[in-house]
Design an enzyme around this catalytic site. Structure first.
Site, PDB file in Angstrom:
ATOM      1  N   CYS A 167       0.819  -1.218   0.000  1.00  0.00           N
ATOM      2  CA  CYS A 167       0.000   0.000   0.000  1.00  0.00           C
ATOM      3  C   CYS A 167       0.850   1.263   0.000  1.00  0.00           C
ATOM      4  O   CYS A 167       1.039   1.905   1.034  1.00  0.00           O
ATOM      5  CB  CYS A 167      -0.986   0.042   1.151  1.00  0.00           C
ATOM      6  SG  CYS A 167      -2.210   1.344   0.836  1.00  0.00           S
ATOM      7  N   CYS A 347      -5.716   2.071  -4.585  1.00  0.00           N
ATOM      8  CA  CYS A 347      -5.251   2.607  -3.313  1.00  0.00           C
ATOM      9  C   CYS A 347      -6.201   3.703  -2.873  1.00  0.00           C
ATOM     10  O   CYS A 347      -6.246   4.772  -3.491  1.00  0.00           O
ATOM     11  CB  CYS A 347      -3.836   3.161  -3.506  1.00  0.00           C
ATOM     12  SG  CYS A 347      -3.146   3.724  -1.951  1.00  0.00           S
TER      13      CYS A 347
HETATM   14  P1  FAD Z   1      -0.645 -10.962   3.674  1.00  0.00           P
HETATM   15  O1  FAD Z   1      -2.077 -10.582   3.666  1.00  0.00           O
HETATM   16  O2  FAD Z   1       0.302 -10.133   4.468  1.00  0.00           O
HETATM   17  O3  FAD Z   1      -0.576 -12.480   4.150  1.00  0.00           O
HETATM   18  C1  FAD Z   1       0.598 -13.237   4.224  1.00  0.00           C
HETATM   19  C2  FAD Z   1       0.346 -14.459   5.116  1.00  0.00           C
HETATM   20  O4  FAD Z   1       1.441 -15.354   5.012  1.00  0.00           O
HETATM   21  C3  FAD Z   1       0.216 -14.096   6.589  1.00  0.00           C
HETATM   22  O5  FAD Z   1      -0.932 -14.699   7.136  1.00  0.00           O
HETATM   23  C4  FAD Z   1       1.496 -14.634   7.214  1.00  0.00           C
HETATM   24  O6  FAD Z   1       1.320 -15.060   8.564  1.00  0.00           O
HETATM   25  C5  FAD Z   1       1.802 -15.824   6.299  1.00  0.00           C
HETATM   26  N1  FAD Z   1       3.220 -16.191   6.286  1.00  0.00           N
HETATM   27  C6  FAD Z   1       4.297 -15.390   6.361  1.00  0.00           C
HETATM   28  N2  FAD Z   1       5.438 -16.117   6.344  1.00  0.00           N
HETATM   29  C7  FAD Z   1       5.066 -17.410   6.222  1.00  0.00           C
HETATM   30  C8  FAD Z   1       5.794 -18.635   6.155  1.00  0.00           C
HETATM   31  N3  FAD Z   1       7.116 -18.666   6.208  1.00  0.00           N
HETATM   32  N4  FAD Z   1       5.089 -19.796   6.060  1.00  0.00           N
HETATM   33  C9  FAD Z   1       3.735 -19.785   6.004  1.00  0.00           C
HETATM   34  N5  FAD Z   1       2.999 -18.640   6.074  1.00  0.00           N
HETATM   35  C10 FAD Z   1       3.657 -17.470   6.180  1.00  0.00           C
HETATM   36  N6  FAD Z   1      -4.380  -2.833   0.648  1.00  0.00           N
HETATM   37  C11 FAD Z   1      -5.474  -2.300   0.023  1.00  0.00           C
HETATM   38  O7  FAD Z   1      -6.014  -2.899  -0.894  1.00  0.00           O
HETATM   39  N7  FAD Z   1      -6.000  -1.090   0.403  1.00  0.00           N
HETATM   40  C12 FAD Z   1      -5.482  -0.398   1.443  1.00  0.00           C
HETATM   41  O8  FAD Z   1      -5.990   0.674   1.789  1.00  0.00           O
HETATM   42  C13 FAD Z   1      -4.351  -0.935   2.136  1.00  0.00           C
HETATM   43  N8  FAD Z   1      -3.811  -0.272   3.169  1.00  0.00           N
HETATM   44  C14 FAD Z   1      -2.814  -0.860   3.886  1.00  0.00           C
HETATM   45  C15 FAD Z   1      -2.320  -0.178   5.003  1.00  0.00           C
HETATM   46  C16 FAD Z   1      -1.341  -0.761   5.791  1.00  0.00           C
HETATM   47  C17 FAD Z   1      -0.816  -0.003   6.975  1.00  0.00           C
HETATM   48  C18 FAD Z   1      -0.852  -2.056   5.460  1.00  0.00           C
HETATM   49  C19 FAD Z   1       0.177  -2.718   6.341  1.00  0.00           C
HETATM   50  C20 FAD Z   1      -1.305  -2.722   4.343  1.00  0.00           C
HETATM   51  C21 FAD Z   1      -2.280  -2.122   3.535  1.00  0.00           C
HETATM   52  N9  FAD Z   1      -2.755  -2.735   2.376  1.00  0.00           N
HETATM   53  C22 FAD Z   1      -3.831  -2.188   1.699  1.00  0.00           C
HETATM   54  C23 FAD Z   1      -2.002  -3.861   1.768  1.00  0.00           C
HETATM   55  C24 FAD Z   1      -2.639  -5.232   1.929  1.00  0.00           C
HETATM   56  O9  FAD Z   1      -2.970  -5.498   3.268  1.00  0.00           O
HETATM   57  C25 FAD Z   1      -1.669  -6.289   1.402  1.00  0.00           C
HETATM   58  O10 FAD Z   1      -1.243  -5.924   0.106  1.00  0.00           O
HETATM   59  C26 FAD Z   1      -2.325  -7.664   1.327  1.00  0.00           C
HETATM   60  O11 FAD Z   1      -2.669  -8.091   2.634  1.00  0.00           O
HETATM   61  C27 FAD Z   1      -1.375  -8.665   0.659  1.00  0.00           C
HETATM   62  O12 FAD Z   1      -1.883  -9.966   0.750  1.00  0.00           O
HETATM   63  P2  FAD Z   1      -0.878 -11.216   0.853  1.00  0.00           P
HETATM   64  O13 FAD Z   1      -1.752 -12.393   1.025  1.00  0.00           O
HETATM   65  O14 FAD Z   1       0.103 -11.170  -0.244  1.00  0.00           O
HETATM   66  O15 FAD Z   1      -0.061 -10.965   2.205  1.00  0.00           O
END
Ligand code: FAD
Length: 412
Positions: A167, A347
């Site tokens: 983000c 965003c």
């Molecule tokens: P995540 O949702 O982070 O999930 C990753 C998962 O993998 C977690 O559950 C973790 O525990 C697990 N994991 C990590 N390492 C391992 C391992 N070694 N083995 C097994 N599991 C593991 N997005 C928007 O769309 N709009 C917004 O307004 C927005 N604002 C944001 C504001 C903030 C402050 C933050 C921090 C994020 C924001 N985001 C926003 C971004 C969004 O949350 C992420 O882009 C999204 O969650 C990515 O999804 P993901 O599944 O790739 O990662």
């Protein structure tokens, strides 16, 4: 005699049950209920991270961002409660933190990214005390609000590290909320707010730079580009930046603060960076349209851990997940991969209490709104969408693998 190693096999193994892993697994199981899907995930809480900004601004409760992992995982998926420590794509296996080994036909790599708190000298020690806060960690987001409430005027700094980060608008959002709060408290005259970004532009899509610059100007937030935070001294309340001027000369800038919101540097998780799946920057190297790995055709990746050249958001994941699921099912049936992702991401840039500018775009920075509203105008409607519509939509629709959608369109 050594114990024989037991390896558990699953047709599909998903690494990480965040936004991407959960929605892909749910989508696969909706379409093929009997599919053998295992999800490796160490955490028993699933956070809705996009609301962390509102938590930091005191406009949302942290409790509402969290749900037990057991409730958000698809019912018919096997939950392997451990972390992946090593990838072995040449043998279609991986190692877990508890010593077990898993084998797979298809691997989906979705562990998100790593917040590199050690990438800034002194930050790990300073964070959570002395007015040094961050919305990027759920354990810390409420402290941002405490700091804001305790702010009695003085210097408030907001930092943005080098790209990519998740983000990319979030570092700015808290600056605008803080400015709005300071104004409402009547502290504008005694306060100085400064936004320090490591990169050279306020936003990655050039069309959004002028309207966001206007927002910063209205809030009296000073914009300092090419300033990378390199050290924080929490006790003495001093932040150190590395400034690179237009001639490429580097100098050090020190700034005192009363309030410091830090967005930490971010990178791919170590077990990916150290694996054969990584590209030169450490991200899982996938085709930007199919999400299939470029060297291992039974490996897919999406979300923050992937190399997809778009802004890392949950909104991007929402559009990636159906495409990845379709291509995984095609690969399992020996068909060609027809589904294609166009780079959509969005965003919702919070520009104050009650207003949002919704930046939606695809690959190449082409602006592609979903609704017929100007993407460059601050909107009360989108504030309500961000605060009230998107959280239940995320938990009850996207994470359930439901996929009906309104198409986004390029503007003329
Ligand atoms: P995540 O949702 O982070 O999930 C990753 C998962 O993998 C977690 O559950 C973790 O525990 C697990 N994991 C990590 N390492 C391992 C391992 N070694 N083995 C097994 N599991 C593991 N997005 C928007 O769309 N709009 C917004 O307004 C927005 N604002 C944001 C504001 C903030 C402050 C933050 C921090 C994020 C924001 N985001 C926003 C971004 C969004 O949350 C992420 O882009 C999204 O969650 C990515 O999804 P993901 O599944 O790739 O990662």
């Amino acid at each position: 005699m050594a114990k024989p190693e037991t390896t558990q096999h699953h047709t599909v193994v998903v690494i990480g049950a965040g936004a991407a892993g959960t929605s892909v697994a749910a989508s696969l199981l909706r379409q093929r209920p009997g599919l053998d899907v295992a999800i490796v995930e160490p955490s028993d809480v699933h956070y809705y991270q996009p609301a962390f900004t509102l938590v930091g601004g005191g406009a949302y409760s942290l409790a509402k961002t969290a749900r037990p992992q057991a409730e958000t995982l698809p019912d018919n998926a096997r939950w392997v409660r451990a972390a992946v420590t090593e990838l072995q794509p040449d043998t279609n296996t991986l190692l877990l933190s508890d010593g077990r080994k898993l084998a797979y036909d298809i691997l989906v790599v979705t562990p998100g990214l790593k917040l590199n708190w050690d990438g800034v000298e002194g930050l790990r020690d300073a964070i959570g005390r002395n007015g040094v806060c961050s919305n990027y960690d759920p354990a810390m987001a409420e402290y941002t609000w405490q700091c804001l409430k305790a702010f009695q005027g003085g210097k408030a700094l907001f930092t943005q590290p080098p790209a990519p980060i998740k983000c990319a608008g979030a570092p700015q959002k808290i600056a605008y909320l803080a400015a709005d709060y300071v104004r409402k408290k009547g502290l504008s005259g005694s306060s100085e707010l400064k936004f320090y970004a490591a990169g050279g532009a306020l936003f990655s899509v050039p069309d959004f730079v002028p309207p966001l610059t206007q927002v910063a100007k209205r809030h009296n937030v000073g914009l300092l580009m090419n300033h990378n935070l390199v050290a924080v001294d929490g006790k003495n309340k001093v932040a150190t930046f590395r400034f690179t001027n237009s001639a490429g000369e580097v100098s050090e800038v020190k700034e005192n603060f009363d309030f410091l919101h830090v967005t930490p540097p971010q990178c791919a998780p170590d077990f990916i960076r150290n694996s054969a799946l990584a590209n030169a920057e450490g991200w899982v190297e996938v085709d930007q349209h199919s999400m299939q790995h470029v060297r291992y055709d039974n490996v897919f990746s999406l979300g923050d851990a992937s190399s997809l050249p778009t802004s890392k958001t949950a909104a991007a994941v929402r559009k990636q997940s159906p495409v990845a699921a379709a291509n995984i099912l095609a690969r399992l049936s020996g068909r060609g991969l027809d589904a294609s992702y166009d780079g959509y991401t969005s965003c919702p840039v919070v520009t104050g209490y009650g207003t949002v500018m919704l930046a939606e775009f695809i690959y190449g920075g082409k602006v592609t709104p979903t609704l017929p509203l100007s993407p460059f105008k601050e909107s009360r409607f989108y504030w309500h969408v961000k605060k009230r519509v998107l959280p239940p939509f995320y938990f009850d629709y996207m994470l359930k693998g439901k996929e009906g959608d309104i198409a986004h369109k390029a503007i003329d």
